[in-house]
Design a protein around this motif. Structure first.
Motif, PDB file in Angstrom:
ATOM      1  N   PHE A 167       0.830  -1.205   0.000  1.00  0.00           N
ATOM      2  CA  PHE A 167       0.000   0.000   0.000  1.00  0.00           C
ATOM      3  C   PHE A 167       0.865   1.255   0.000  1.00  0.00           C
ATOM      4  CE2 PHE A 167      -2.071   3.442   2.356  1.00  0.00           C
ATOM      5  CZ  PHE A 167      -3.221   3.621   1.598  1.00  0.00           C
ATOM      6  N   ILE A 168       1.892   1.287   0.854  1.00  0.00           N
ATOM      7  CA  ILE A 168       2.777   2.454   0.917  1.00  0.00           C
ATOM      8  C   ILE A 168       3.493   2.640  -0.420  1.00  0.00           C
ATOM      9  CG2 ILE A 168       4.921   3.325   1.939  1.00  0.00           C
ATOM     10  CD1 ILE A 168       3.986   2.288   4.619  1.00  0.00           C
ATOM     11  N   SER A 169       3.978   1.550  -1.000  1.00  0.00           N
ATOM     12  CA  SER A 169       4.687   1.624  -2.273  1.00  0.00           C
ATOM     13  C   SER A 169       3.792   2.198  -3.373  1.00  0.00           C
ATOM     14  CB  SER A 169       5.177   0.233  -2.666  1.00  0.00           C
ATOM     15  OG  SER A 169       5.896   0.289  -3.876  1.00  0.00           O
ATOM     16  N   GLU A 170       2.539   1.781  -3.401  1.00  0.00           N
ATOM     17  CA  GLU A 170       1.607   2.239  -4.441  1.00  0.00           C
ATOM     18  C   GLU A 170       1.169   3.680  -4.245  1.00  0.00           C
ATOM     19  OE1 GLU A 170      -1.598  -0.517  -4.278  1.00  0.00           O
ATOM     20  OE2 GLU A 170      -0.521  -2.109  -5.366  1.00  0.00           O
ATOM     21  N   ASN A 171       1.263   4.184  -3.010  1.00  0.00           N
ATOM     22  CA  ASN A 171       0.727   5.526  -2.721  1.00  0.00           C
ATOM     23  C   ASN A 171       1.783   6.510  -2.239  1.00  0.00           C
ATOM     24  OD1 ASN A 171      -2.413   5.212  -2.953  1.00  0.00           O
ATOM     25  ND2 ASN A 171      -1.716   3.378  -1.861  1.00  0.00           N
ATOM     26  N   THR A 172       3.035   6.230  -2.579  1.00  0.00           N
ATOM     27  CA  THR A 172       4.116   7.162  -2.259  1.00  0.00           C
ATOM     28  C   THR A 172       4.147   8.296  -3.272  1.00  0.00           C
ATOM     29  OG1 THR A 172       5.491   5.478  -1.202  1.00  0.00           O
ATOM     30  CG2 THR A 172       6.617   7.426  -2.030  1.00  0.00           C
ATOM     31  N   ILE A 173       4.144   9.523  -2.773  1.00  0.00           N
ATOM     32  CA  ILE A 173       4.210  10.709  -3.630  1.00  0.00           C
ATOM     33  C   ILE A 173       5.480  11.475  -3.287  1.00  0.00           C
ATOM     34  CG2 ILE A 173       3.105  12.907  -4.210  1.00  0.00           C
ATOM     35  CD1 ILE A 173       0.433  11.642  -3.498  1.00  0.00           C
ATOM     36  N   GLY A 174       6.180  11.965  -4.295  1.00  0.00           N
ATOM     37  CA  GLY A 174       7.358  12.787  -4.042  1.00  0.00           C
ATOM     38  C   GLY A 174       8.674  12.110  -4.360  1.00  0.00           C
ATOM     39  N   ALA A 175       8.679  10.784  -4.496  1.00  0.00           N
ATOM     40  CA  ALA A 175       9.904  10.083  -4.867  1.00  0.00           C
ATOM     41  C   ALA A 175      10.235  10.375  -6.333  1.00  0.00           C
ATOM     42  CB  ALA A 175       9.749   8.582  -4.643  1.00  0.00           C
ATOM     43  N   LYS A 176      11.519  10.563  -6.614  1.00  0.00           N
ATOM     44  CA  LYS A 176      11.929  10.910  -7.985  1.00  0.00           C
ATOM     45  C   LYS A 176      11.712   9.749  -8.954  1.00  0.00           C
ATOM     46  CE  LYS A 176      16.068  12.009  -6.771  1.00  0.00           C
ATOM     47  NZ  LYS A 176      17.496  12.418  -6.809  1.00  0.00           N
ATOM     48  N   ASP A 177      12.018   8.545  -8.474  1.00  0.00           N
ATOM     49  CA  ASP A 177      11.893   7.360  -9.325  1.00  0.00           C
ATOM     50  C   ASP A 177      11.739   6.129  -8.441  1.00  0.00           C
ATOM     51  OD1 ASP A 177      14.500   6.868  -8.329  1.00  0.00           O
ATOM     52  OD2 ASP A 177      15.396   7.887 -10.047  1.00  0.00           O
ATOM     53  N   GLU A 178      11.715   4.967  -9.071  1.00  0.00           N
ATOM     54  CA  GLU A 178      11.528   3.719  -8.322  1.00  0.00           C
ATOM     55  C   GLU A 178      12.669   3.479  -7.340  1.00  0.00           C
ATOM     56  OE1 GLU A 178       9.597   0.377  -6.996  1.00  0.00           O
ATOM     57  OE2 GLU A 178       8.850   1.938  -8.348  1.00  0.00           O
ATOM     58  N   HIS A 179      13.891   3.778  -7.746  1.00  0.00           N
ATOM     59  CA  HIS A 179      15.046   3.604  -6.858  1.00  0.00           C
ATOM     60  C   HIS A 179      14.913   4.488  -5.622  1.00  0.00           C
ATOM     61  CE1 HIS A 179      19.175   2.989  -5.537  1.00  0.00           C
ATOM     62  NE2 HIS A 179      19.347   4.301  -5.518  1.00  0.00           N
ATOM     63  N   ASP A 180      14.507   5.728  -5.844  1.00  0.00           N
ATOM     64  CA  ASP A 180      14.310   6.678  -4.743  1.00  0.00           C
ATOM     65  C   ASP A 180      13.241   6.165  -3.776  1.00  0.00           C
ATOM     66  OD1 ASP A 180      15.167   9.169  -3.668  1.00  0.00           O
ATOM     67  OD2 ASP A 180      13.274  10.076  -4.275  1.00  0.00           O
ATOM     68  N   LYS A 181      12.165   5.638  -4.330  1.00  0.00           N
ATOM     69  CA  LYS A 181      11.077   5.098  -3.504  1.00  0.00           C
ATOM     70  C   LYS A 181      11.549   3.915  -2.675  1.00  0.00           C
ATOM     71  CE  LYS A 181       7.559   2.991  -5.493  1.00  0.00           C
ATOM     72  NZ  LYS A 181       6.296   2.810  -6.261  1.00  0.00           N
ATOM     73  N   GLN A 182      12.324   3.047  -3.278  1.00  0.00           N
ATOM     74  CA  GLN A 182      12.819   1.875  -2.565  1.00  0.00           C
ATOM     75  C   GLN A 182      13.780   2.272  -1.435  1.00  0.00           C
ATOM     76  OE1 GLN A 182      11.514  -1.126  -2.799  1.00  0.00           O
ATOM     77  NE2 GLN A 182      10.172  -0.248  -4.371  1.00  0.00           N
ATOM     78  N   GLN A 183      14.511   3.355  -1.652  1.00  0.00           N
ATOM     79  CA  GLN A 183      15.399   3.855  -0.595  1.00  0.00           C
ATOM     80  C   GLN A 183      14.598   4.327   0.618  1.00  0.00           C
ATOM     81  OE1 GLN A 183      18.031   6.816  -2.524  1.00  0.00           O
ATOM     82  NE2 GLN A 183      19.716   5.412  -2.109  1.00  0.00           N
ATOM     83  N   PHE A 184      13.490   5.032   0.350  1.00  0.00           N
ATOM     84  CA  PHE A 184      12.618   5.472   1.445  1.00  0.00           C
ATOM     85  C   PHE A 184      12.084   4.264   2.212  1.00  0.00           C
ATOM     86  CE2 PHE A 184      11.989   9.605  -0.880  1.00  0.00           C
ATOM     87  CZ  PHE A 184      12.358  10.422   0.166  1.00  0.00           C
ATOM     88  N   LEU A 185      11.612   3.264   1.488  1.00  0.00           N
ATOM     89  CA  LEU A 185      11.040   2.083   2.118  1.00  0.00           C
ATOM     90  C   LEU A 185      12.088   1.325   2.929  1.00  0.00           C
ATOM     91  CD1 LEU A 185       8.774   0.917  -0.828  1.00  0.00           C
ATOM     92  CD2 LEU A 185       7.974   1.656   1.417  1.00  0.00           C
ATOM     93  N   GLN A 186      13.314   1.291   2.426  1.00  0.00           N
ATOM     94  CA  GLN A 186      14.385   0.625   3.164  1.00  0.00           C
ATOM     95  C   GLN A 186      14.708   1.390   4.448  1.00  0.00           C
ATOM     96  OE1 GLN A 186      15.919  -2.431   2.539  1.00  0.00           O
ATOM     97  NE2 GLN A 186      16.578  -2.023   4.653  1.00  0.00           N
ATOM     98  N   THR A 187      14.684   2.733   4.354  1.00  0.00           N
ATOM     99  CA  THR A 187      14.932   3.544   5.553  1.00  0.00           C
ATOM    100  C   THR A 187      13.847   3.295   6.601  1.00  0.00           C
ATOM    101  OG1 THR A 187      16.028   5.263   4.250  1.00  0.00           O
ATOM    102  CG2 THR A 187      15.258   5.894   6.421  1.00  0.00           C
ATOM    103  N   PHE A 188      12.596   3.222   6.154  1.00  0.00           N
ATOM    104  CA  PHE A 188      11.499   2.892   7.072  1.00  0.00           C
ATOM    105  C   PHE A 188      11.753   1.541   7.742  1.00  0.00           C
ATOM    106  CE2 PHE A 188       7.922   5.526   4.833  1.00  0.00           C
ATOM    107  CZ  PHE A 188       8.522   6.676   5.284  1.00  0.00           C
TER     108      PHE A 188
END
Length: 297
Positions: A167-188
């Motif tokens: 759900f978080i992955s599908e509704n993340t706003i503001g990440a530049k790209d998929e790599h950026d999004k995965q970095q946020f999720l890894q930090t979480f």
């Protein structure tokens, strides 16, 4: 005297003691937070025997060390028992002389003789929950009054990131790209493994439609991200979750909204009637950094 200490040279016991006893204390300057967000790429400036400290995270580009606040790290700056313009000026002078600075944010208590650009943040300080709730805007109070039909079909639950990851992955706003999004999720995930992350979700008809991620320690609850299914905006699940978190924590913790320069988000935060706190920043373009690098070389 101000000294520059690399990571392995830091006395973390003295550093933590200085931070925890400081007037400016911020969760984002703790060793736990910086180790995760910067991958241990940070050092400090220290005044005398840890009378004041200033953490400096960095990255390397083409062999050059560049000072920059890591993602999710809003404020750092100088920490001391009492904020001193004189000491702060000395840190600032040393910092600007010795570092290539891309973006660095001081904290809202730091004051300088020199004028710096400022950004905004919103905080609710510890108080009885009912007193805090009474201050909410009329619009925010209306949003929190859910219809009986919605109440019967909804639930607020604290969840683990693995249970809400999709759900978080599908509704993340503001990440530049998929790599950026995965970095946020890894930090979480790293925050959760360190026992510093709380995720609260609003379920409607047994399906998550809103989720809030917060970093927490013994003094602060900080909003790291809001994730919303746009098909259910009218149900105001994010408002309900934030109110839930405030109710559970506000008597002994600061609620840090982490600010925003986006008008719609700012309006949303202001509905909870937080205090506006401006903090100074240094921000340089790549062109300005290259010019500075040529001067320092």
């Amino acid at each position: 005297m101000i000294r520059r200490l690399k990571y392995h040279e830091i006395d973390f016991e003295k550093y933590t003691q200085c931070l925890e006893n400081s007037e400016q204390r911020k969760y984002s300057a703790t060793k736990e937070f910086l180790d995760i967000t910067s991958n241990k790429q940070w050092e400090i400036l220290v005044f005398n025997d840890y009378e004041a400290v200033m953490p400096v995270p960095y990255i390397r580009k083409m062999g050059i060390k560049i000072a920059i606040n890591p993602k999710l790290c809003q404020q750092l700056g100088i920490f001391s028992k009492q904020d001193s313009i004189e000491i702060n000026n000395s840190f600032l002078q040393f910092f600007e002389k010795k570092y290539h600075i891309w973006y660095y944010a001081f904290n809202d208590a730091n004051q300088f003789s020199k004028s710096l650009k400022k950004r905004q943040n919103f905080l609710i300080f510890p108080e009885e929950y009912e007193t805090v709730r009474q201050k909410y805007s009329p619009k925010r109070k209306r949003k929190l009054r859910l219809d009986e039909d919605v109440l019967q079909q909804s639930e607020i639950k604290e969840v683990k990131i693995k249970d809400i990851h999709e759900f978080i992955s599908e509704n993340t706003i503001g990440a530049k790209d998929e790599h950026d999004k995965q970095q946020f999720l890894q930090t979480f995930t790293d925050f959760e493994n360190a026992n510093h992350l709380k995720i609260v979700a609003f379920f409607y008809q047994n399906t998550p439609i809103n989720a809030i991620a917060v970093y927490f320690d013994h003094k602060t609850l900080a909003l790291l991200g809001t994730f919303n299914d746009r098909n259910f905006v009218k149900l105001a699940g994010s408002s309900v979750i934030i109110d839930y978190l405030i109710a559970q924590n506000i008597e002994d913790k600061i609620f840090d909204f982490e600010g925003s320069e986006v008008p719609a988000i700012e309006e949303f935060f202001r509905g909870f009637r937080p205090e506006l706190k401006m903090y100074p920043v240094i921000s340089n373009t790549k062109k300005e950094m290259i010019k500075k690098a040529m001067k320092l070389s």
